[in-house]
Design an enzyme around this catalytic site. Structure first.
Site, PDB file in Angstrom:
ATOM      1  N   SER A   1      -1.425   3.146  10.566  1.00 38.49           N
ATOM      2  CA  SER A   1      -2.389   2.302  11.299  1.00 38.49           C
ATOM      3  C   SER A   1      -1.745   0.936  11.477  1.00 38.49           C
ATOM      4  CB  SER A   1      -3.696   2.144  10.502  1.00 38.49           C
ATOM      5  OG  SER A   1      -3.486   1.287   9.390  1.00 38.49           O
TER       6      SER A   1
ATOM      7  N   LYS B   1       1.555  -4.228   6.430  1.00 34.23           N
ATOM      8  CA  LYS B   1       2.101  -4.242   5.066  1.00 34.23           C
ATOM      9  C   LYS B   1       3.611  -3.976   5.081  1.00 34.23           C
ATOM     10  CE  LYS B   1      -1.719  -4.705   2.597  1.00 34.23           C
ATOM     11  NZ  LYS B   1      -1.974  -5.844   1.715  1.00 34.23           N
TER      12      LYS B   1
ATOM     13  N   THR C   1       0.833  -1.201   0.000  1.00 33.34           N
ATOM     14  CA  THR C   1       0.000   0.000   0.000  1.00 33.34           C
ATOM     15  C   THR C   1       0.869   1.252   0.000  1.00 33.34           C
ATOM     16  OG1 THR C   1      -1.631   1.246   1.264  1.00 33.34           O
ATOM     17  CG2 THR C   1      -0.230  -0.195   2.531  1.00 33.34           C
TER      18      THR C   1
ATOM     19  N   TYR D   1      -2.985  -1.739  10.467  1.00 31.80           N
ATOM     20  CA  TYR D   1      -3.106  -2.388   9.155  1.00 31.80           C
ATOM     21  C   TYR D   1      -1.929  -1.996   8.257  1.00 31.80           C
ATOM     22  CZ  TYR D   1      -3.979  -2.178   4.196  1.00 31.80           C
ATOM     23  OH  TYR D   1      -3.799  -2.241   2.841  1.00 31.80           O
ATOM     24  N   HIS D   2      -1.694  -0.676   8.125  1.00 35.11           N
ATOM     25  CA  HIS D   2      -0.615  -0.248   7.233  1.00 35.11           C
ATOM     26  C   HIS D   2       0.728  -0.800   7.728  1.00 35.11           C
ATOM     27  CE1 HIS D   2      -3.671   2.849   5.974  1.00 35.11           C
ATOM     28  NE2 HIS D   2      -3.118   2.634   4.796  1.00 35.11           N
TER      29      HIS D   2
END
Ligand code: NAD
Ligand code: USQ
Length: 407
Positions: free
Chosen positions: A179, A185, A144, A181-182
């Site tokens: 975050s 990645k 991302t 989530y990020h």
């Protein structure tokens, strides 16, 4: 080519599977349908009604005569993943199968842990399974743009050449994700870099921007093939949300000042990028990074654009500036490079060409399904989910957190 699509029941994966199938590649979809369960968990649903995978695939076969294989299971289960690779023998594996919502990862401890276990363990399993069973297979991994954050310098494609104390080196571009989530990645990217270096695997990390739109040539062949259109506050991305809001004349929910600038791309460009990357694989031992987006906009620019287009359709919408539930820069420098996919032949679709057909018209068509309760942000980066305003049908227990693999 024989191409496995991990996460092929999801938004990007479904459109990609159909596109590659239509080009004559042999496709397998791998998914455990957890994305559909998260909708149940949150009490939300996609604006567009999505049919069960077997029904979608049967219609695809009727329309095109092409069969897509399916393997139902969890990528974070090594035995399942290994058996899929042994059976299907892919030449490329496109890995979309992760928990992809930043707000979901910020709800509470369980959701943060789940996100990182699901994503990091799934990718680690993939690396080991490829080393053991298919060392020549090309890994196409969805990363991302949010891995980089918003630094006050130009963002390069994966690597930056710097001079320090008179010496010079090319190093991974600094990561400042916003975050859990990020962050997952970023952890994936490090693991893939390392695996390519020590085992000579081949991988392309696609740092994708925010994807918009529902329509590709393939999904518009029949309504049964329609793609997801998430607009809720957890999984809905900003453009989808603004279009759903505009469709019912609801004020557009700009968080904070709206100067947050991100890279964006049309779903038709996502599927084309994946095709180009599969056809032009990385070398053995090579870890490539491409920034996969076509245009950049600030959130406020998008809101104003949608307001203007809606007015032309006789829909009046206001722009609201809500307190930003996230911890992020609300105004900042942003200039990210994105030339490597264009060098491979990507011809971008522009937002101005798809905003009406692929977004606003779809939102208007399904507007009876829009639930405005899904617009208010409930997840706050500082305190997690706002307990006082919990959606009435939210389940109390979020989900079973997976245990890490036993050694
Ligand atoms: P999505 O949630 O619609 O699809 C992901 C699919 O993966 C779902 O069908 C889900 O059931 C499946 N999945 C998740 N974990 C799994 C597991 N452990 N085992 C098997 N299946 C699993 O997401 P999307 O929007 O299609 O995004 C796909 C990928 O692209 C994600 O990795 C995401 O981080 C990345 N990405 C998406 C966007 C975007 O704007 N949608 C932007 C940049 C990057
Ligand atoms: N935002 C608003 N109003 C809203 C929703 C969002 O102002 O109603 C703002 C957010 O605060 C943020 C920006 O819009 O500044 C983008 O938010 P988003 O929810 O559209 O996107 P994001 O959380 O970054 O995540 C999405 C996908 C994720 C992908 C990422 C690409 O869900 O899977 O990795 O886009 S990127 O943004 O480049 O990191």
């Amino acid at each position: 080519m024989r191409i496995a699509i991990l996460g092929g029941d999801g938004y990007c994966g479904w459109a990609t599977a159909l596109h590659l199938s239509s080009k004559g590649h042999s496709i397998a979809i791998i998914d455990n349908f957890c994305r559909r369960q998260w909708d149940f968990e949150l009490g939300v649903q996609t604006l567009t009604p999505i049919r069960p995978l077997p029904e979608r695939l049967a219609v695809w076969q009727q329309l095109t005569g092409r069969t897509i294989e399916t393997f139902v299971g969890d990528v974070a289960d090594y035995e399942f993943l290994a058996s899929m690779i042994s059976t299907f023998r892919p030449e490329a594996i496109v890995h979309f199968a992760e928990q992809r919502s930043a707000p979901y990862s910020m709800i509470d401890q369980k959701h943060a842990v789940f996100t990182q276990v699901n994503n990091v363990v799934g990718t680690l399993n993939l690396l080991f399974a490829i080393r053991e069973l298919a060392p020549d297979c090309h890994i196409v991994k969805l990363g991302t743009m949010g891995e980089y954050g918003t630094p006050n310098i130009d963002i390069e494609e994966g690597f930056i050449t710097i001079e320090h104390n008179g010496r010079r080196d090319t190093l991974p571009f600094p990561k400042q994700p916003g975050s859990f989530y990020h962050l997952s990645k970023v952890h994936d990217s490090h693991n893939i870099t390392f695996a390519c270096k020590i085992w000579g695997l081949r991988a392309t990390d696609l740092n994708q921007g925010v994807v918009y739109g529902t329509l590709t040539d393939e999904v518009q062949m029949d309504e049964v093939l329609i793609n997801r259109f998430d607009y809720d506050e957890v999984f809905g991305t900003v453009l989808n949300r603004f279009c759903a809001q505009a469709a019912i004349g609801w004020p557009l929910t700009v968080y904070g000042k709206g100067g947050q600038t991100r890279g964006f791309l049309d779903i038709r460009d996502t599927v084309r990028c994946i095709e180009l990357v599969c056809l032009n694989p990385a070398e053995r031992g090579e870890f490539r990074v491409f920034n996969q987006f076509t245009e950049q906009f600030s959130v406020l620019e998008l809101a104003k654009l949608i307001q203007t287009v809606a007015r032309e359709m006789d829909i009046r919408v206001e722009i609201d500036h809500l307190p930003d539930p996230r911890v992020e820069a609300e105004a900042h420098y942003y200039n990210a490079k994105h030339s490597r996919l264009a060098d491979l032949g990507l011809e971008p679709h522009l937002l101005s060409d798809s905003l009406v057909n692929s977004l606003i018209n779809i939102a208007v068509r399904y507007r009876d399904r829009i639930d405005p309760a899904m617009f208010a942000p409930q997840v706050n980066w500082r305190v997690g989910r706002n307990q006082r305003r919990t959606l009435s049908n939210l389940r109390q227990e979020p989900l079973v957190v997976k245990e890490p693999m036993s050694l």
